[in-house]
Write a protein that holds these residues in place. Structure first.
Motif, mmCIF file in Angstrom:
data_model
loop_
_atom_site.group_PDB
_atom_site.id
_atom_site.type_symbol
_atom_site.label_atom_id
_atom_site.label_comp_id
_atom_site.label_asym_id
_atom_site.label_seq_id
_atom_site.Cartn_x
_atom_site.Cartn_y
_atom_site.Cartn_z
ATOM 1 N N UNK A 1 -10.186 21.708 26.257
ATOM 2 C CA UNK A 1 -9.133 22.674 25.777
ATOM 3 C C UNK A 1 -8.241 21.721 26.462
ATOM 4 N N UNK A 2 -6.814 22.825 25.786
ATOM 5 C CA UNK A 2 -5.302 21.438 26.323
ATOM 6 C C UNK A 2 -4.751 23.430 26.257
ATOM 7 N N UNK A 3 -3.987 24.098 27.285
ATOM 8 C CA UNK A 3 -3.747 25.068 27.287
ATOM 9 C C UNK A 3 -2.797 25.344 27.734
ATOM 10 N N UNK A 4 -1.106 25.911 27.126
ATOM 11 C CA UNK A 4 -0.028 25.991 28.650
ATOM 12 C C UNK A 4 1.202 25.496 27.789
ATOM 13 N N UNK A 5 2.237 25.499 29.198
ATOM 14 C CA UNK A 5 3.683 25.242 28.294
ATOM 15 C C UNK A 5 3.837 24.101 29.523
ATOM 16 N N UNK A 6 5.256 23.977 29.430
ATOM 17 C CA UNK A 6 6.341 23.361 30.443
ATOM 18 C C UNK A 6 5.901 23.725 32.570
ATOM 19 N N UNK A 7 5.431 23.058 32.741
ATOM 20 C CA UNK A 7 4.756 23.200 34.123
ATOM 21 C C UNK A 7 3.890 24.052 34.662
ATOM 22 N N UNK A 8 3.021 24.554 33.378
ATOM 23 C CA UNK A 8 1.480 25.196 33.595
ATOM 24 C C UNK A 8 0.661 24.500 32.081
#
Length: 694
Positions: free
Chosen positions: A170-177
């Motif tokens: 999985x690859x989740x999140x947003x800028x910085x996280x």
């Protein structure tokens, strides 16, 4: 607030006198304000009062001039009247539009709202074929901390970056996280591997590539590679896959298929399957700039008490979840509400457009501020002598670029340009306005509202805008106003936009004889009521009911099958808008149509499937008055005579439980008692049994 206008080397037929009269000030017309007349600009900005400059092309130059001006320098606001009106074949008739644009530029800035903060340390994950990933890493390594996740390809012998490998889970999140989870399934430990290529040469199936990963589908268990790697000991086929996780600030995805499938990708994620040429350079530059701390407005507000999403573990309205192209909205079953992730929200506002209750509202700028802008534009346009105004709502990036490109084409004689009665209005996103503001615009004096969409809108946004326009058009047409008042213009080029704008003027639209002066309210439903009241007051027709399309209808009634309904009042408990109510003095189901938002919670909650939705707009006074949908005789307790339920509900319960062994004899009789008598009878029976035992 002083206003500076310039005819751009006499390429625009400006009329300073008429513009000044409309704005209530004396204007001096300039021709080269950005060049030899720059002194007039310097003189105007001395002080504290904001200055409006009717030029956007030279914003940077004017900013530099202001910096070099001695003393206090006033804030400067820029507005484009050149490409939007002055460079058009209708330029001579565009003075009312220019006056409107200048008047709107004088409005105060939107009220500040809370911000969402991203923090990026510059740790970037590059996923894809190893050779492409290494090439990208080489372009980023001077400013970013690069880690590669190899997915095939051919790597260089020199080890320049940390390399991960295996199966991405999985690859989740947003800028910085960003959170990467993967399983280390590769028999080759890349930390121990020396890239000597002994295993590649030894493998008879050529199952090992120069990305130093084993293709297990081709491997035939010869284990020649293990023997070749005896000294380094980097290959072990008996090693169990290990689950790994790691955090990154940025992601560059070079694979054919993106990790994020939603239309609006998370901030900090870039998908470039062909990493070459100008596209690659553009992404590299953008990645290198994403180090530090970044703020963006929190574009939405949410009021749970207005939300029609869920009640009593039943789901009704899902409109915001279904339309969100960033997958930033989810259903929280525990809290019986929707939850918006502000880090994933891109500020499109589509959720606020389709929300029937106004539970999710656009915050920056707010509907109230947008309404003030539309009212100001239309009032100034009318005061300056303009007629039959069309508002062209477009995005402030791609849409603005198209409008400006059309203006340049018109200046060169290749296009007609923006018509004199079409007033461009830039929005953060075209999906951020809907039924309430569109109907308000017609009430304020616009004859048409056109929304320009380009290739940047998600498919669900287009569907949502079309559904909202169908609702708005049904209302206006039902009131007898002829013409097409709402249009969705789809254009990707200036030529297509030119053709679309010219087609808007082929039919005439009718509107109220007098413009409304109400202020757009904070609450969406309140604004709709204000707009409807004005449109109804001047309507050519006075219908009692207007039928509405079923998709996205914000108004309507409900039908109740009286043969099925037992008046259990489950629907009353589920209704989020108090449209359905009981009567504390009698077994009645009552309904206030004005409050109904057609969310469907009553229908999904009803255990008897007795409720159906009927989209419509009722215009009689009964719309705001409670009316009885169903009523029945009360059922009186057989022990004390007190009414405690309805006859139909008790009969239905007795019918369902009559054959159950637990409800026979005295137990069946207790079902006919109120709660108090049931307890008394139960304990009385136990006392009698104890006496008999003694």
């Amino acid at each position: 607030m002083p206003t500076l206008i310039c005819d751009c080397n006499k390429t625009m037929p400006l009329k300073a006198a008429s513009l000044g009269t409309a704005l209530g000030e004396t204007l001096t017309q300039h021709s080269v304000l950005c060049r030899r007349e720059a002194g007039a600009f310097q003189q105007a900005v001395k002080g504290n009062e904001p200055v409006v400059v009717a030029c956007t092309q030279e914003k940077r130059l004017f900013a530099e001039v202001a910096e070099n001006t001695e003393g206090a320098v006033a804030p400067v606001r820029f507005v484009n009247i050149r490409e939007t009106g002055g460079w058009s074949r209708d330029a001579a008739k565009a003075m009312p539009k220019m006056a409107a644009l200048l008047a709107a530029a004088k409005l105060p800035d939107p009220e500040p709202v809370p911000t969402v903060t991203y923090r990026s340390g510059g740790r970037v994950l590059v996923v894809g074929p190893l050779d492409a990933a290494e090439r990208a890493g080489a372009m980023l390594q001077d400013t970013l901390d690069v880690t590669l996740f190899a997915q095939g390809g051919t790597g260089a012998q020199e080890r320049r970056f940390p390399v991960l490998a295996g199966r991405i889970d999985s690859l989740t999140g947003w800028l910085g996280a960003f959170q990467l989870a993967w399983s280390a399934t590769n028999p080759i430990d890349l930390d121990l591997c020396t890239r000597c290529n002994a295993c590649v040469a030894a493998c008879p199936e050529q199952a090992i590539g120069l990305d130093y990963q084993v293709d297990l589908s081709r491997c035939k268990d010869h284990r020649a590679c293990v023997k070749a790697c005896e000294v380094a000991g980097a290959i072990d086929f008996t090693r169990s896959p290990v689950a790994e996780t790691e955090t990154f600030d940025l992601v560059l995805d070079l694979r054919a298929e993106p990790a994020f499938v939603q239309h609006a990708k998370p901030q900090g994620y870039f998908h470039v399957p062909a990493f070459e040429g100008a596209a690659a350079l553009d992404v590299v530059l953008r990645l290198r700039d994403l180090v530090g701390e970044f703020d963006k407005p929190k574009f939405f507000t949410y009021k749970q008490k207005l939300c029609a999403h869920s009640r009593n573990e039943q789901v009704g309205c899902n409109a915001c979840i279904e339309i969100c192209s960033a997958q930033a909205i989810r259903s929280d079953k525990d809290r019986q509400q929707v939850v918006v992730n502000p880090n994933l929200c891109v500020g499109c506002g589509a959720c606020t457009t389709v929300c029937p209750t106004g539970a999710i509202a656009y915050a920056y700028p707010s509907a109230k501020e947008q309404g003030t802008k539309l009212r100001t534009l239309l009032a100034a346009y009318t005061q300056a002598g303009g007629r039959d105004a069309t508002l062209l709502l477009h995005s402030q990036e791609r849409g603005t670029a198209l409008v400006e490109s059309l203006g340049r084409d018109a200046r060169l004689g290749r296009a007609h340009g923006v018509p004199a009665n079409v007033i461009p209005v830039a929005l953060w996103h075209t999906a951020s306005t809907g039924l309430d503001l569109w109907l308000s615009a017609i009430a304020f004096g616009a004859r048409q509202v056109a929304v320009l969409v380009t290739d940047e809108e998600a498919p669900q946004y287009l569907a949502g805008l079309k559904a909202q326009m169908a609702q708005a058009q049904a209302v206006v047409r039902g009131l007898g106003y002829t013409g097409t008042h709402f249009e969705l213009l789809q254009a990707g080029t200036a030529t297509a936009l030119d053709a679309g704008l010219r087609s808007l003027g082929t039919t005439r639209q009718e509107g109220p004889e007098q413009p409304a002066r109400f202020a757009v309210a904070v609450e969406k439903r309140a604004t709709l009521d204000l707009a409807l009241d004005h449109l109804v007051a001047f309507a050519p027709l006075k219908p009692e009911v207007i039928d509405l399309p079923p998709a996205g209808a914000p108004f309507g009634t409900i039908g109740v099958n009286k043969d099925r309904c037992t008046l259990c009042m489950s629907c009353v408990g589920a209704c989020p808008s108090s449209a359905l109510q009981d009567n504390p003095n009698a077994p009645q189901l009552r309904f206030i149509e004005k409050n109904c938002v057609q969310c469907g919670l009553c229908a999904t909650t009803c255990p008897e499937d007795a409720i159906t939705l009927q989209p419509r707009l009722l215009l009689t006074p009964e719309r705001a008055q409670p009316r009885v949908l169903n009523e029945t005789q009360p059922f009186a307790c057989v022990r004390c005579g007190k009414p405690f339920g309805t006859l139909k509900a008790i009969e239905a319960m007795l019918g369902r439980l009559g054959a159950h062994p637990m409800f026979q004899g005295a137990a069946a009789e207790r079902l006919k008692m109120c709660g108090d008598c049931r307890v008394i009878d139960l304990y009385s029976s136990k006392d009698e049994m104890r006496i008999q035992d003694v």
